[in-house]
Design an enzyme around this catalytic site. Structure first.
Site, PDB file in Angstrom:
ATOM      1  CB  SER A 104      -0.924  -0.193   1.261  1.00 51.27           C
ATOM      2  OG  SER A 104      -0.112   0.187   2.282  1.00 51.27           O
ATOM      3  CG  ASN A 113      12.292   1.199   7.347  1.00 49.69           C
ATOM      4  OD1 ASN A 113      11.502   0.487   6.744  1.00 49.69           O
ATOM      5  ND2 ASN A 113      12.385   0.928   8.675  1.00 49.69           N
ATOM      6  CG  HIS A 125       8.927   1.380  12.963  1.00 54.12           C
ATOM      7  ND1 HIS A 125       8.985  -0.049  12.536  1.00 54.12           N
ATOM      8  CD2 HIS A 125       8.626   1.670  14.191  1.00 54.12           C
ATOM      9  CE1 HIS A 125       8.863  -0.719  14.106  1.00 54.12           C
ATOM     10  NE2 HIS A 125       8.328   0.323  14.674  1.00 54.12           N
TER      11      HIS A 125
HETATM   12  C1  GRF Z   1       3.860  -0.560   6.717  1.00 55.55           C
HETATM   13  O1  GRF Z   1       3.154  -0.601   7.872  1.00 55.55           O
HETATM   14  C2  GRF Z   1       5.239  -0.365   7.100  1.00 55.55           C
HETATM   15  O2  GRF Z   1       5.295   0.708   8.264  1.00 55.55           O
HETATM   16  C3  GRF Z   1       6.176  -1.450   7.687  1.00 55.55           C
HETATM   17  O3  GRF Z   1       5.574  -2.372   6.734  1.00 55.55           O
HETATM   18  C4  GRF Z   1       4.215  -2.035   6.429  1.00 55.55           C
HETATM   19  C5  GRF Z   1       4.076  -2.213   4.825  1.00 55.55           C
HETATM   20  O4  GRF Z   1       2.679  -2.236   4.540  1.00 55.55           O
HETATM   21  N1  GRF Z   1       7.404  -1.158   7.627  1.00 55.55           N
HETATM   22  P1  GRF Z   1       2.324  -2.140   2.734  1.00 55.55           P
HETATM   23  O5  GRF Z   1       3.161  -3.410   2.280  1.00 55.55           O
HETATM   24  O6  GRF Z   1       3.174  -0.796   2.335  1.00 55.55           O
HETATM   25  O7  GRF Z   1       0.799  -2.075   2.779  1.00 55.55           O
END
Ligand code: GRF
Length: 202
Positions: A13, A107, A109
């Protein structure tokens, strides 16, 4: 124009939010590559639909972590990648890899670092009972969920919130915050001094 590579292992996403920001012109960058280590990841379909080049690099196809990472670096070099954007990439990059792209890996988080590090941050914060949590975008250094913080935003956890409601609130923030942080990097507005990231005026 700077070339960015998104690294993702799952749903994607955040990848979609970055694609949207590039397509709308809000983010003046070229999304040159998706690096994915999981052939079943939903993010692959999203990349195909949006005609983003894919490097599917699976750990099991290499005899060591170093060869796996060399395979990734080869793809990054071929595509002249300036910035690596980790978006749910479920592998820890080695110290050598991080050094090779020092200051050029970010990154996201889903918690307010340094609280709730690790792979289950939203659930951990929810179960801990904190009243406020949020999202952090940071540079990647040699320790996990640790590098200098670029942007953070917070969200309140209300008594009626379920874990799913909280996840939705967090993802909504992520999809706004990540393109914003990438934009600051691309415009050269991030100056790192030790642990602190100064955001320069445009
Ligand atoms: C997100 O919540 C991000 O913060 C974490 O992994 C998740 C990835 O979600 N590191 P998506 O694959 O981008 O939907």
């Amino acid at each position: 124009m700077k070339n960015i590579a998104v690294f993702a292992s799952g749903r994607g996403s955040n990848f979609s939010a970055i694609v949207k920001a590039v397509k709308s012109g809000k983010l003046r960058a070229r999304l040159s590559l998706l690096v994915c280590d999981n052939s079943k990841a939903a993010v692959l379909g999203k990349a195909r639909k949006n005609k983003v080049r894919i490097a599917l690099v699976k750990r099991e196809d290499f005899s060591s972590k170093q060869e796996f990472e060399d395979g990734i670096i080869k793809n990054l070099r071929e595509n002249k990648v300036d910035l690596i954007v980790l978006a749910g990439f479920m592998r820890i990059l080695s110290r050598e890899f991080v050094r090779a792209y020092s200051g050029r890996i970010i990154n996201i988080h889903p918690a307010l670092l340094p609280s709730f590090k690790g792979a289950h941050a939203i659930k951990d914060a929810f179960e801990y009972g904190v009243k406020v949590t949020g999202v952090t975008v940071h540079f990647v250094d040699e320790k996990t969920d640790h590098g200098p913080i670029i942007l953070q935003d917070s969200v309140r956890i209300m008594p009626k919130d379920t874990l799913m409601a909280l996840e939705n609130k967090i993802h909504k923030i992520e999809h706004r915050l990540y393109p914003q942080a990438i934009g600051l990097f691309i415009k050269g507005r991030l100056k790192v001094k030790g642990r602190k990231v100064e955001i320069l005026k445009s």
